[in-house]
Scaffold this motif. Sequence first.
Motif, PDB file in Angstrom:
ATOM      1  N   ALA A  85       0.827  -1.207   0.000  1.00 31.75           N
ATOM      2  CA  ALA A  85       0.000   0.000   0.000  1.00 31.75           C
ATOM      3  C   ALA A  85       0.860   1.255   0.000  1.00 31.75           C
ATOM      4  N   LEU A  86       1.897   1.290   0.827  1.00 31.89           N
ATOM      5  CA  LEU A  86       2.768   2.462   0.892  1.00 31.89           C
ATOM      6  C   LEU A  86       3.576   2.625  -0.394  1.00 31.89           C
ATOM      7  N   ASN A  87       3.993   1.505  -0.999  1.00 35.46           N
ATOM      8  CA  ASN A  87       4.694   1.582  -2.284  1.00 35.46           C
ATOM      9  C   ASN A  87       3.789   2.177  -3.353  1.00 35.46           C
ATOM     10  N   ALA A  88       2.518   1.788  -3.327  1.00 38.63           N
ATOM     11  CA  ALA A  88       1.562   2.316  -4.302  1.00 38.63           C
ATOM     12  C   ALA A  88       1.365   3.819  -4.106  1.00 38.63           C
ATOM     13  N   ALA A  89       1.272   4.249  -2.851  1.00 37.51           N
ATOM     14  CA  ALA A  89       1.093   5.675  -2.564  1.00 37.51           C
ATOM     15  C   ALA A  89       2.322   6.473  -2.998  1.00 37.51           C
ATOM     16  N   ALA A  90       3.516   5.945  -2.714  1.00 33.96           N
ATOM     17  CA  ALA A  90       4.749   6.649  -3.087  1.00 33.96           C
ATOM     18  C   ALA A  90       4.882   6.751  -4.608  1.00 33.96           C
ATOM     19  N   ALA A  91       4.543   5.677  -5.297  1.00 30.45           N
ATOM     20  CA  ALA A  91       4.621   5.684  -6.757  1.00 30.45           C
ATOM     21  C   ALA A  91       3.639   6.687  -7.352  1.00 30.45           C
ATOM     22  N   ARG A  92       2.442   6.741  -6.776  1.00 29.58           N
ATOM     23  CA  ARG A  92       1.444   7.692  -7.263  1.00 29.58           C
ATOM     24  C   ARG A  92       1.877   9.129  -6.988  1.00 29.58           C
ATOM     25  N   SER A  93       2.534   9.351  -5.834  1.00 31.00           N
ATOM     26  CA  SER A  93       3.042  10.676  -5.516  1.00 31.00           C
ATOM     27  C   SER A  93       4.058  11.132  -6.562  1.00 31.00           C
ATOM     28  N   ALA A  94       4.976  10.237  -6.923  1.00 32.01           N
ATOM     29  CA  ALA A  94       5.982  10.567  -7.934  1.00 32.01           C
ATOM     30  C   ALA A  94       5.340  10.821  -9.287  1.00 32.01           C
ATOM     31  N   GLU A  95       4.326  10.033  -9.602  1.00 33.65           N
ATOM     32  CA  GLU A  95       3.627  10.182 -10.891  1.00 33.65           C
ATOM     33  C   GLU A  95       2.913  11.533 -10.962  1.00 33.65           C
ATOM     34  N   LEU A  96       2.241  11.920  -9.864  1.00 36.44           N
ATOM     35  CA  LEU A  96       1.547  13.201  -9.837  1.00 36.44           C
ATOM     36  C   LEU A  96       2.527  14.365  -9.936  1.00 36.44           C
ATOM     37  N   ALA A  97       3.687  14.233  -9.287  1.00 37.01           N
ATOM     38  CA  ALA A  97       4.699  15.280  -9.362  1.00 37.01           C
ATOM     39  C   ALA A  97       5.150  15.495 -10.797  1.00 37.01           C
ATOM     40  N   GLU A  98       5.305  14.391 -11.534  1.00 40.03           N
ATOM     41  CA  GLU A  98       5.704  14.474 -12.936  1.00 40.03           C
ATOM     42  C   GLU A  98       4.638  15.180 -13.765  1.00 40.03           C
TER      43      GLU A  98
END
Length: 272
Positions: free
Chosen positions: A255-268
Amino acid sequence: MSSPRIAFIGAGNMAASLIGGLRAQGIPAAAITASDRGAEQRARIAAEHGIELFEGNAQAAAGAEIIVLAVKPQVMKDVCLELAPHLHEGQLLVSIAAGISCASLENWLGPRAIVRCMPNTPALLRQGVSGLFANARVSSAQRQQAELLLSAVGLALWLDEEALIDAVTAVSGSGPAYFFLLIEAMTAAGSKLGLPQATAARLAQHTALGAARMACESEVDAAELRRRVTSPNGTTEAAIKTFQAGGFEALVEQALNAAAARSAELAEQLGK
Protein backbone atom coordinates in the motif's frame (compact mmCIF):
# COMPACT_ATOMS: atom_id res chain seq x y z
CA MET A 1 10.73 33.53 15.49
CA SER A 2 11.28 37.29 15.66
CA SER A 3 8.02 38.03 13.86
CA PRO A 4 9.09 38.19 10.20
CA ARG A 5 6.32 39.22 7.85
CA ILE A 6 4.61 36.08 6.56
CA ALA A 7 2.24 35.98 3.59
CA PHE A 8 -0.05 33.06 2.79
CA ILE A 9 -0.99 32.67 -0.84
CA GLY A 10 -4.24 30.78 -0.46
CA ALA A 11 -6.21 30.73 2.78
CA GLY A 12 -7.76 27.27 2.82
CA ASN A 13 -7.90 24.84 5.75
CA MET A 14 -4.18 24.09 5.97
CA ALA A 15 -3.20 27.74 5.69
CA ALA A 16 -5.79 28.65 8.31
CA SER A 17 -4.32 26.01 10.63
CA LEU A 18 -0.83 27.42 10.19
CA ILE A 19 -2.10 30.95 10.77
CA GLY A 20 -3.90 29.82 13.93
CA GLY A 21 -0.80 28.02 15.15
CA LEU A 22 1.39 31.06 14.56
CA ARG A 23 -1.06 33.34 16.36
CA ALA A 24 -1.17 30.88 19.28
CA GLN A 25 2.63 31.07 19.45
CA GLY A 26 2.44 34.82 19.85
CA ILE A 27 3.11 35.98 16.29
CA PRO A 28 1.22 39.29 15.99
CA ALA A 29 -1.61 39.58 13.50
CA ALA A 30 0.12 42.56 11.92
CA ALA A 31 2.98 40.27 10.84
CA ILE A 32 0.69 37.96 8.83
CA THR A 33 -1.20 38.57 5.60
CA ALA A 34 -3.04 36.21 3.27
CA SER A 35 -4.80 36.16 -0.06
CA ASP A 36 -7.81 34.22 -1.26
CA ARG A 37 -10.15 34.53 -4.21
CA GLY A 38 -13.25 33.83 -2.11
CA ALA A 39 -14.80 36.82 -0.33
CA GLU A 40 -16.49 34.63 2.28
CA GLN A 41 -13.24 32.82 3.09
CA ARG A 42 -11.39 36.13 3.41
CA ALA A 43 -14.02 37.43 5.81
CA ARG A 44 -13.94 34.25 7.89
CA ILE A 45 -10.16 34.14 8.25
CA ALA A 46 -10.00 37.86 9.04
CA ALA A 47 -12.65 37.46 11.75
CA GLU A 48 -11.01 34.38 13.27
CA HIS A 49 -7.39 35.53 13.28
CA GLY A 50 -7.45 39.31 12.97
CA ILE A 51 -5.08 39.39 9.99
CA GLU A 52 -5.33 41.43 6.80
CA LEU A 53 -6.53 39.57 3.71
CA PHE A 54 -6.40 40.48 0.04
CA GLU A 55 -8.00 39.19 -3.11
CA GLY A 56 -4.75 39.69 -5.01
CA ASN A 57 -1.73 37.50 -4.36
CA ALA A 58 0.80 40.24 -5.10
CA GLN A 59 -0.83 42.54 -2.54
CA ALA A 60 -0.56 39.89 0.17
CA ALA A 61 3.06 39.09 -0.69
CA ALA A 62 4.25 42.72 -0.72
CA GLY A 63 6.93 43.21 1.91
CA ALA A 64 6.80 39.62 3.17
CA GLU A 65 9.98 37.80 4.20
CA ILE A 66 8.30 34.39 4.06
CA ILE A 67 5.71 33.48 1.43
CA VAL A 68 3.72 30.30 2.00
CA LEU A 69 2.33 28.81 -1.21
CA ALA A 70 -0.87 27.16 -0.04
CA VAL A 71 -2.94 26.85 -3.21
CA LYS A 72 -4.12 23.66 -4.88
CA PRO A 73 -1.42 21.87 -6.91
CA GLN A 74 -3.51 22.18 -10.08
CA VAL A 75 -3.32 25.99 -10.02
CA MET A 76 0.20 26.36 -8.59
CA LYS A 77 1.85 27.03 -11.96
CA ASP A 78 -0.50 29.90 -12.82
CA VAL A 79 -0.20 31.38 -9.33
CA CYS A 80 3.61 31.23 -9.43
CA LEU A 81 3.85 32.79 -12.89
CA GLU A 82 1.57 35.61 -11.73
CA LEU A 83 3.53 36.11 -8.50
CA ALA A 84 7.08 35.87 -9.90
CA PRO A 85 7.44 39.50 -11.10
CA HIS A 86 6.52 40.76 -7.63
CA LEU A 87 9.12 38.78 -5.67
CA HIS A 88 12.47 40.11 -4.49
CA GLU A 89 15.80 38.74 -3.33
CA GLY A 90 16.01 37.27 0.15
CA GLN A 91 12.45 36.01 0.39
CA LEU A 92 11.81 32.44 1.51
CA LEU A 93 9.19 30.48 -0.43
CA VAL A 94 7.52 27.64 1.49
CA SER A 95 5.32 25.30 -0.55
CA ILE A 96 2.80 23.05 1.17
CA ALA A 97 1.28 21.87 -2.11
CA ALA A 98 1.51 18.13 -2.75
CA GLY A 99 3.34 16.95 -5.84
CA ILE A 100 5.07 20.17 -6.86
CA SER A 101 8.87 19.79 -6.96
CA CYS A 102 11.42 22.48 -6.14
CA ALA A 103 12.62 22.32 -9.76
CA SER A 104 9.11 23.10 -11.03
CA LEU A 105 8.74 25.97 -8.57
CA GLU A 106 12.10 27.41 -9.69
CA ASN A 107 11.05 27.09 -13.33
CA TRP A 108 7.99 29.20 -12.59
CA LEU A 109 9.41 31.57 -9.95
CA GLY A 110 13.06 31.84 -10.96
CA PRO A 111 16.02 31.03 -8.67
CA ARG A 112 14.61 31.26 -5.16
CA ALA A 113 15.15 29.94 -1.64
CA ILE A 114 12.48 27.23 -1.50
CA VAL A 115 11.38 24.83 1.21
CA ARG A 116 9.01 22.11 0.11
CA CYS A 117 6.78 20.59 2.80
CA MET A 118 4.44 17.63 3.07
CA PRO A 119 2.10 18.20 6.03
CA ASN A 120 -0.88 16.01 6.89
CA THR A 121 -4.47 16.66 7.90
CA PRO A 122 -4.04 16.31 11.71
CA ALA A 123 -2.30 19.68 11.33
CA LEU A 124 -5.86 21.02 11.45
CA LEU A 125 -5.78 20.04 15.16
CA ARG A 126 -2.12 21.09 15.54
CA GLN A 127 -1.25 17.40 15.82
CA GLY A 128 0.29 17.07 12.37
CA VAL A 129 3.66 15.91 11.14
CA SER A 130 5.49 17.39 8.16
CA GLY A 131 8.48 16.37 6.07
CA LEU A 132 10.58 19.36 4.92
CA PHE A 133 13.19 19.68 2.18
CA ALA A 134 15.22 22.84 1.51
CA ASN A 135 16.94 23.66 -1.75
CA ALA A 136 20.55 24.88 -1.81
CA ARG A 137 19.55 28.56 -1.70
CA VAL A 138 17.92 28.29 1.73
CA SER A 139 20.08 29.73 4.52
CA SER A 140 20.38 28.21 7.98
CA ALA A 141 18.28 31.07 9.37
CA GLN A 142 15.58 30.40 6.77
CA ARG A 143 15.62 26.69 7.60
CA GLN A 144 14.92 27.63 11.20
CA GLN A 145 12.09 29.92 10.12
CA ALA A 146 10.52 27.16 8.01
CA GLU A 147 10.82 24.66 10.84
CA LEU A 148 9.20 27.04 13.32
CA LEU A 149 6.43 27.73 10.81
CA LEU A 150 5.52 24.06 10.38
CA SER A 151 6.08 23.34 14.07
CA ALA A 152 3.12 25.62 14.75
CA VAL A 153 0.87 22.72 13.70
CA GLY A 154 2.88 19.72 14.90
CA LEU A 155 6.16 17.92 14.35
CA ALA A 156 8.53 19.06 11.57
CA LEU A 157 11.21 16.68 10.27
CA TRP A 158 13.94 17.57 7.76
CA LEU A 159 14.78 15.39 4.76
CA ASP A 160 18.20 15.22 3.08
CA GLU A 161 16.78 14.29 -0.34
CA GLU A 162 13.75 15.74 -2.08
CA ALA A 163 12.84 12.32 -3.51
CA LEU A 164 12.03 11.23 0.04
CA ILE A 165 8.98 13.52 -0.06
CA ASP A 166 7.22 10.68 -1.91
CA ALA A 167 7.96 8.33 1.00
CA VAL A 168 6.72 10.95 3.49
CA THR A 169 3.54 11.24 1.43
CA ALA A 170 3.08 7.47 1.61
CA VAL A 171 3.73 7.20 5.35
CA SER A 172 2.29 10.34 6.91
CA GLY A 173 0.70 12.42 4.16
CA SER A 174 -1.79 9.69 3.25
CA GLY A 175 -1.31 7.90 6.58
CA PRO A 176 -4.28 9.30 8.52
CA ALA A 177 -6.62 7.58 6.06
CA TYR A 178 -5.01 4.20 6.84
CA PHE A 179 -5.81 4.62 10.52
CA PHE A 180 -9.33 5.81 9.70
CA LEU A 181 -9.77 2.63 7.65
CA LEU A 182 -8.61 0.49 10.59
CA ILE A 183 -10.95 2.33 12.96
CA GLU A 184 -13.77 1.84 10.45
CA ALA A 185 -13.04 -1.90 10.16
CA MET A 186 -12.70 -2.37 13.94
CA THR A 187 -15.98 -0.52 14.48
CA ALA A 188 -17.78 -2.74 11.97
CA ALA A 189 -16.29 -5.92 13.46
CA GLY A 190 -17.16 -4.81 17.00
CA SER A 191 -20.72 -4.12 15.91
CA LYS A 192 -20.98 -7.63 14.43
CA LEU A 193 -19.77 -8.98 17.77
CA GLY A 194 -22.83 -7.38 19.36
CA LEU A 195 -21.64 -3.97 20.49
CA PRO A 196 -23.81 -0.93 19.73
CA GLN A 197 -22.36 0.91 16.74
CA ALA A 198 -21.63 4.06 18.73
CA THR A 199 -19.93 2.10 21.51
CA ALA A 200 -17.78 0.14 19.04
CA ALA A 201 -16.77 3.38 17.34
CA ARG A 202 -15.75 5.06 20.59
CA LEU A 203 -13.81 2.00 21.70
CA ALA A 204 -11.91 1.87 18.41
CA GLN A 205 -11.25 5.63 18.30
CA HIS A 206 -9.92 5.90 21.83
CA THR A 207 -7.91 2.70 21.54
CA ALA A 208 -6.18 4.25 18.51
CA LEU A 209 -5.62 7.51 20.41
CA GLY A 210 -4.20 5.76 23.47
CA ALA A 211 -1.96 3.46 21.44
CA ALA A 212 -0.59 6.39 19.44
CA ARG A 213 0.22 8.31 22.61
CA MET A 214 1.95 5.29 24.09
CA ALA A 215 4.01 4.84 20.91
CA CYS A 216 4.98 8.53 20.82
CA GLU A 217 5.82 8.83 24.51
CA SER A 218 7.48 5.47 25.14
CA GLU A 219 11.23 4.96 25.16
CA VAL A 220 10.86 1.64 23.29
CA ASP A 221 9.72 1.04 19.71
CA ALA A 222 6.32 -0.12 18.51
CA ALA A 223 7.47 -3.71 18.07
CA GLU A 224 8.45 -3.93 21.74
CA LEU A 225 5.20 -2.31 22.86
CA ARG A 226 3.30 -4.89 20.81
CA ARG A 227 5.27 -7.74 22.39
CA ARG A 228 4.55 -6.41 25.88
CA VAL A 229 0.78 -6.58 25.37
CA THR A 230 0.81 -9.91 23.52
CA SER A 231 0.65 -12.64 26.16
CA PRO A 232 1.45 -16.19 24.96
CA ASN A 233 -1.74 -18.03 23.98
CA GLY A 234 -3.80 -14.98 24.88
CA THR A 235 -6.50 -13.02 23.07
CA THR A 236 -4.10 -10.46 21.57
CA GLU A 237 -1.85 -13.18 20.20
CA ALA A 238 -4.85 -14.83 18.54
CA ALA A 239 -5.68 -11.56 16.76
CA ILE A 240 -2.06 -10.77 15.82
CA LYS A 241 -1.52 -14.23 14.36
CA THR A 242 -4.67 -13.78 12.27
CA PHE A 243 -3.40 -10.44 10.94
CA GLN A 244 -0.02 -11.92 10.08
CA ALA A 245 -1.49 -15.04 8.48
CA GLY A 246 -3.36 -12.72 6.15
CA GLY A 247 -0.12 -11.04 5.08
CA PHE A 248 -0.67 -7.85 7.06
CA GLU A 249 2.91 -6.53 6.91
CA ALA A 250 3.31 -7.29 3.21
CA LEU A 251 -0.02 -5.62 2.44
CA VAL A 252 1.01 -2.46 4.32
CA GLU A 253 4.28 -2.38 2.36
CA GLN A 254 2.42 -2.78 -0.94
CA ALA A 255 0.00 0.00 0.00
CA LEU A 256 2.77 2.46 0.89
CA ASN A 257 4.69 1.58 -2.28
CA ALA A 258 1.56 2.32 -4.30
CA ALA A 259 1.09 5.67 -2.56
CA ALA A 260 4.75 6.65 -3.09
CA ALA A 261 4.62 5.68 -6.76
CA ARG A 262 1.44 7.69 -7.26
CA SER A 263 3.04 10.68 -5.52
CA ALA A 264 5.98 10.57 -7.93
CA GLU A 265 3.63 10.18 -10.89
CA LEU A 266 1.55 13.20 -9.84
CA ALA A 267 4.70 15.28 -9.36
CA GLU A 268 5.70 14.47 -12.94
CA GLN A 269 2.27 15.47 -14.24
CA LEU A 270 1.81 18.61 -12.16
CA GLY A 271 5.33 19.92 -12.73
CA LYS A 272 4.96 20.38 -16.48
